[in-house]
Design an enzyme around this catalytic site. Structure first.
Site, PDB file in Angstrom:
ATOM      1  N   SER A 148      27.771 -40.848  68.585  1.00 18.61           N
ATOM      2  CA  SER A 148      26.939 -39.683  68.880  1.00 18.61           C
ATOM      3  C   SER A 148      26.401 -39.741  70.300  1.00 18.61           C
ATOM      4  CB  SER A 148      25.756 -39.628  67.911  1.00 18.61           C
ATOM      5  OG  SER A 148      26.222 -39.335  66.627  1.00 18.61           O
ATOM      6  N   LYS A 206      37.964 -26.725  75.725  1.00 23.38           N
ATOM      7  CA  LYS A 206      38.627 -26.010  76.820  1.00 23.38           C
ATOM      8  C   LYS A 206      39.773 -26.841  77.357  1.00 23.38           C
ATOM      9  CE  LYS A 206      38.608 -26.303  81.179  1.00 23.38           C
ATOM     10  NZ  LYS A 206      38.119 -26.842  82.441  1.00 23.38           N
ATOM     11  N   LEU A 249      54.846  14.131  81.215  1.00 26.29           N
ATOM     12  CA  LEU A 249      54.016  14.655  82.309  1.00 26.29           C
ATOM     13  C   LEU A 249      52.731  13.829  82.430  1.00 26.29           C
ATOM     14  CD1 LEU A 249      54.346  18.521  81.930  1.00 26.29           C
ATOM     15  CD2 LEU A 249      55.918  16.847  82.918  1.00 26.29           C
ATOM     16  N   ALA A 250      52.551  13.244  83.611  1.00 28.12           N
ATOM     17  CA  ALA A 250      51.381  12.380  83.804  1.00 28.12           C
ATOM     18  C   ALA A 250      50.798  12.518  85.199  1.00 28.12           C
ATOM     19  CB  ALA A 250      51.768  10.919  83.549  1.00 28.12           C
ATOM     20  N   ASN A 274      37.345 -39.516  65.701  1.00 27.07           N
ATOM     21  CA  ASN A 274      36.072 -38.924  65.311  1.00 27.07           C
ATOM     22  C   ASN A 274      35.218 -38.698  66.555  1.00 27.07           C
ATOM     23  OD1 ASN A 274      34.235 -38.301  62.858  1.00 27.07           O
ATOM     24  ND2 ASN A 274      32.966 -39.418  64.321  1.00 27.07           N
ATOM     25  N   ARG A 325      37.887  14.706  84.110  1.00 28.45           N
ATOM     26  CA  ARG A 325      36.859  14.681  83.061  1.00 28.45           C
ATOM     27  C   ARG A 325      36.593  13.285  82.504  1.00 28.45           C
ATOM     28  NH1 ARG A 325      38.697  19.241  79.079  1.00 28.45           N
ATOM     29  NH2 ARG A 325      40.697  18.867  80.102  1.00 28.45           N
TER      30      ARG A 325
HETATM   31  C1  UD1 Z   1      48.507  22.609  78.447  1.00 33.64           C
HETATM   32  C2  UD1 Z   1      49.301  23.821  77.946  1.00 33.64           C
HETATM   33  C3  UD1 Z   1      48.565  24.456  76.773  1.00 33.64           C
HETATM   34  C4  UD1 Z   1      48.370  23.419  75.695  1.00 33.64           C
HETATM   35  C5  UD1 Z   1      47.654  22.195  76.239  1.00 33.64           C
HETATM   36  C6  UD1 Z   1      47.626  21.099  75.230  1.00 33.64           C
HETATM   37  C7  UD1 Z   1      50.405  24.671  79.917  1.00 33.64           C
HETATM   38  C8  UD1 Z   1      50.431  25.734  80.941  1.00 33.64           C
HETATM   39  N1  UD1 Z   1      49.453  24.752  79.006  1.00 33.64           N
HETATM   40  O1  UD1 Z   1      47.288  23.114  78.943  1.00 33.64           O
HETATM   41  O2  UD1 Z   1      49.290  25.553  76.262  1.00 33.64           O
HETATM   42  O3  UD1 Z   1      47.639  23.976  74.617  1.00 33.64           O
HETATM   43  O4  UD1 Z   1      48.329  21.677  77.405  1.00 33.64           O
HETATM   44  O5  UD1 Z   1      46.885  20.009  75.708  1.00 33.64           O
HETATM   45  O6  UD1 Z   1      51.269  23.810  79.919  1.00 33.64           O
HETATM   46  N2  UD1 Z   1      50.352  18.016  84.474  1.00 33.64           N
HETATM   47  C9  UD1 Z   1      51.135  17.613  85.534  1.00 33.64           C
HETATM   48  N3  UD1 Z   1      51.187  18.388  86.641  1.00 33.64           N
HETATM   49  C10 UD1 Z   1      50.527  19.556  86.766  1.00 33.64           C
HETATM   50  C11 UD1 Z   1      49.715  19.963  85.687  1.00 33.64           C
HETATM   51  C12 UD1 Z   1      49.659  19.176  84.547  1.00 33.64           C
HETATM   52  O7  UD1 Z   1      51.772  16.569  85.465  1.00 33.64           O
HETATM   53  O8  UD1 Z   1      50.637  20.186  87.807  1.00 33.64           O
HETATM   54  C13 UD1 Z   1      50.297  17.178  83.268  1.00 33.64           C
HETATM   55  C14 UD1 Z   1      48.928  16.597  83.017  1.00 33.64           C
HETATM   56  O9  UD1 Z   1      48.826  15.286  83.535  1.00 33.64           O
HETATM   57  C15 UD1 Z   1      48.864  16.553  81.509  1.00 33.64           C
HETATM   58  C16 UD1 Z   1      49.748  17.707  81.076  1.00 33.64           C
HETATM   59  O10 UD1 Z   1      50.572  18.004  82.171  1.00 33.64           O
HETATM   60  O11 UD1 Z   1      49.407  15.352  80.999  1.00 33.64           O
HETATM   61  C17 UD1 Z   1      48.957  18.937  80.638  1.00 33.64           C
HETATM   62  O12 UD1 Z   1      48.200  19.412  81.721  1.00 33.64           O
HETATM   63  P1  UD1 Z   1      46.768  20.069  81.513  1.00 33.64           P
HETATM   64  O13 UD1 Z   1      46.259  20.510  82.812  1.00 33.64           O
HETATM   65  O14 UD1 Z   1      45.913  19.171  80.694  1.00 33.64           O
HETATM   66  O15 UD1 Z   1      47.181  21.351  80.670  1.00 33.64           O
HETATM   67  P2  UD1 Z   1      46.225  22.227  79.798  1.00 33.64           P
HETATM   68  O16 UD1 Z   1      45.498  23.183  80.661  1.00 33.64           O
HETATM   69  O17 UD1 Z   1      45.450  21.380  78.875  1.00 33.64           O
HETATM   70 CA    CA Z   2      45.042  19.059  78.491  1.00 31.53          CA
END
Ligand code: UD1
Ligand code: CA
Length: 474
Positions: A426, A372, A28-29, A398, A35
């Site tokens: 030199s 270089k 998931l990314a 040299n 932040r």
């Molecule tokens: C999530 C977990 C939480 C856990 C924490 C650890 C859930 C509901 N909660 O919370 O239990 O302790 O991670 O870090 O899963 N992302 C998406 N699409 C979205 C939302 C998120 O791709 O719609 C991806 C974000 O890029 C990230 C990951 O999911 O890589 C986690 O999302 P984030 O919003 O950071 O979740 P947390 O609230 O931290």
């Molecule tokens: Ca997180």
């Protein structure tokens, strides 16, 4: 599987490995990563020489031969440019939560593997061992009807993490997000890092049962309670090194993770036979290779695609980027970028090599020099205050103090060629394009604007050839 065992089996030549047991992996990314306060997507920020996303993708690559699936959002283009065809991509148009994010992968992965691993792209410290422990526990869990297995960790500062709720008997019942916790649940110190293993059919079916949270998101974590309600046991493996579970949300986290990775990398090289005098001030990117019995003094930065041979001494205070160094070289107080040193080359203090500088075996390059886009042949010496740019310098030449190749005429870069065994006096200015023949010499302070034939001596401003008789005499 044991390699010997594999060899012992008489496989038909066309056999393809059975990948049905290998998991599909969803990363998931699609997060917004506000932040970080950055124009760059969070997962592309560099960490020990690799963008953050690389760590998840590499972990996926070592866990499964299947192409991992990355869920991307607004950062799609930049992310695809980085990872290329090492992953499949699905787009999450709206950020509706982690459950919704995984759902985006369903059309691509439905009917693929029996097992699906899901993790977040911002956790660079997770080790292969922890993921293998998760997979092993999942296998056990499956045997008793389990469909979901996860990793957890303990921390006294649970801030922000989902809490693992267990029954009195210790069975995992649910993950509760911090915002939804009761006062009692807030005290729970077993936390959800976000690494899950699912039975694939069950996952793809059950995602539809997640209901929208008060925050308007579909929580992937709700699947725990859903499995329990269906009578399927959920097992959790508590990792013994909580630091692995660190997620990167801010640049402070990035620096903390960098320190952990740096310590790991330094330890790995020390265990492989490299001496690191002061690991606290030694910065080796994950991409670098170092030979045995090489000594790294304090203040060394080894970066990018750099390779250091055996028995070298590097530092103190030296930066080496995308550079290959042979065996038994000595480099001190220097900056080397895109450079090749053969064996037994001696560089510094205070030298700068760049843009395909190539120093052959036994070259001595002393203090305050720059090379270089040039080649210095075996045994060549340039000891003091010289600039050699766009030049081919022969063996045992040299290059005396203060020599400069005047390679730029204001329009073009021009080359200088110096034959074997030549002696450049030199403060000689070699005004390129110019060729100094083998065994030729230039007098101190000469400005050489025309070629000097082999064996001859040129002196003066502009330099003129001396009669051959004089040349012989010296
Ligand atoms: C999530 C977990 C939480 C856990 C924490 C650890 C859930 C509901 N909660 O919370 O239990 O302790 O991670 O870090 O899963 N992302 C998406 N699409 C979205 C939302 C998120 O791709 O719609 C991806 C974000 O890029 C990230 C990951 O999911 O890589 C986690 O999302 P984030 O919003 O950071 O979740 P947390 O609230 O931290
Ligand atoms: Ca997180």
């Amino acid at each position: 599987m044991n390699d010997d065992l594999m060899l012992a089996v008489d496989l038909p030549a066309t056999a393809i490995p059975d990948h049905t047991l290998a998991p599909d992996i969803v990363i998931l990314a699609a997060g917004e990563s506000t932040r970080m306060r950055s124009k760059t997507p969070k997962v592309l920020h560099p960490l020990a020489g690799r963008p953050l996303i690389e760590y998840s993708v590499r972990l996926a690559e070592s866990l499964s031969p299947r192409l991992p699936t990355v869920v991307v959002g607004r950062n799609a283009e930049a992310l695809q440019a980085q990872i290329g065809d090492r992953a499949g991509y699905v787009h999450q148009q709206q950020r509706l939560g982690t459950g919704h994010a995984v759902l985006q992968a369903r059309p691509l992965l439905l009917g693929h593997s029996h097992t699906v691993l899901v993790f977040y792209a911002d956790m660079p410290l997770v080790t292969l061992a922890s993921m293998q422990a998760l997979l092993a526990l999942h296998q056990r869990n499956q045997a008793s009807g389990g469909v979901l297995t996860l990793l957890t960790f303990e921390s006294d500062t649970p801030r922000g993490f989902g809490r693992i709720v267990r029954s009195a008997a210790g069975q995992v019942l649910a993950i509760v997000e911090e915002a939804d916790c009761t006062a009692e649940q807030l005290e729970i110190t077993e936390l959800n890092p976000g690494l899950y293993c699912y039975d694939a059919d069950w996952l793809w079916r059950s995602l539809d049962e997640i209901t929208v949270s008060p925050k308007g998101e579909y929580y992937l974590t709700d699947l725990v309670a859903i499995a329990v309600q269906q009578g399927c046991p959920v097992l959790a493996h508590r990792v013994s090194h909580p630091v692995e579970m660190m997620g990167i949300n801010t640049r402070v986290h990035l620096a903390e993770a960098e320190a952990v990775l740096r310590a790991r990398i330094n330890r790995r090289w020390m265990e492989a036979g490299v001496t690191i005098v002061d690991p606290a001030t030694t910065y080796i990117e994950d991409t670098v290779e170092i030979g045995r019995d090489t000594l790294l003094l304090p203040g060394v930065h080894l970066r990018g695609q750099s390779k250091i041979g055996e028995d070298c001494c590097i530092g103190p205070d030296t930066t080496i980027i995308d550079t290959t160094i042979g065996a038994a070289c000595r480099v001190q107080y220097a900056v080397l970028e895109d450079t090749l040193l053969e064996d037994q080359v001696d560089v510094g203090p205070f030298a700068h090599l760049r843009a395909r500088a190539h120093l052959a075996t036994g070259v001595h390059m002393g203090n305050f020099g720059e090379v270089k886009n040039s080649y210095l042949g075996p045994g060549a010496k340039m000891g003091h205050f010289s600039y050699v740019g766009d030049a081919d310098i022969g063996q045992e030449v040299n290059v005396s103090a203060g020599v400069i190749t005047c390679n730029y005429d204001g329009v073009r870069k021009n080359r200088t060629t110096v034959g074997d065994y030549a002696f450049i006096g030199s403060d000689t200015m070699l005004v390129a394009p110019v060729t100094i023949g083998a065994g030729a010499r230039t007098g101190a302070g000469s400005v050489v604007t025309h070629d000097v034939p082999p064996g001859r001596l040129a002196v003066g401003v502009p330099a003129r050839l001396r009669p051959p008789s004089e040349t012989q005499g010296e």
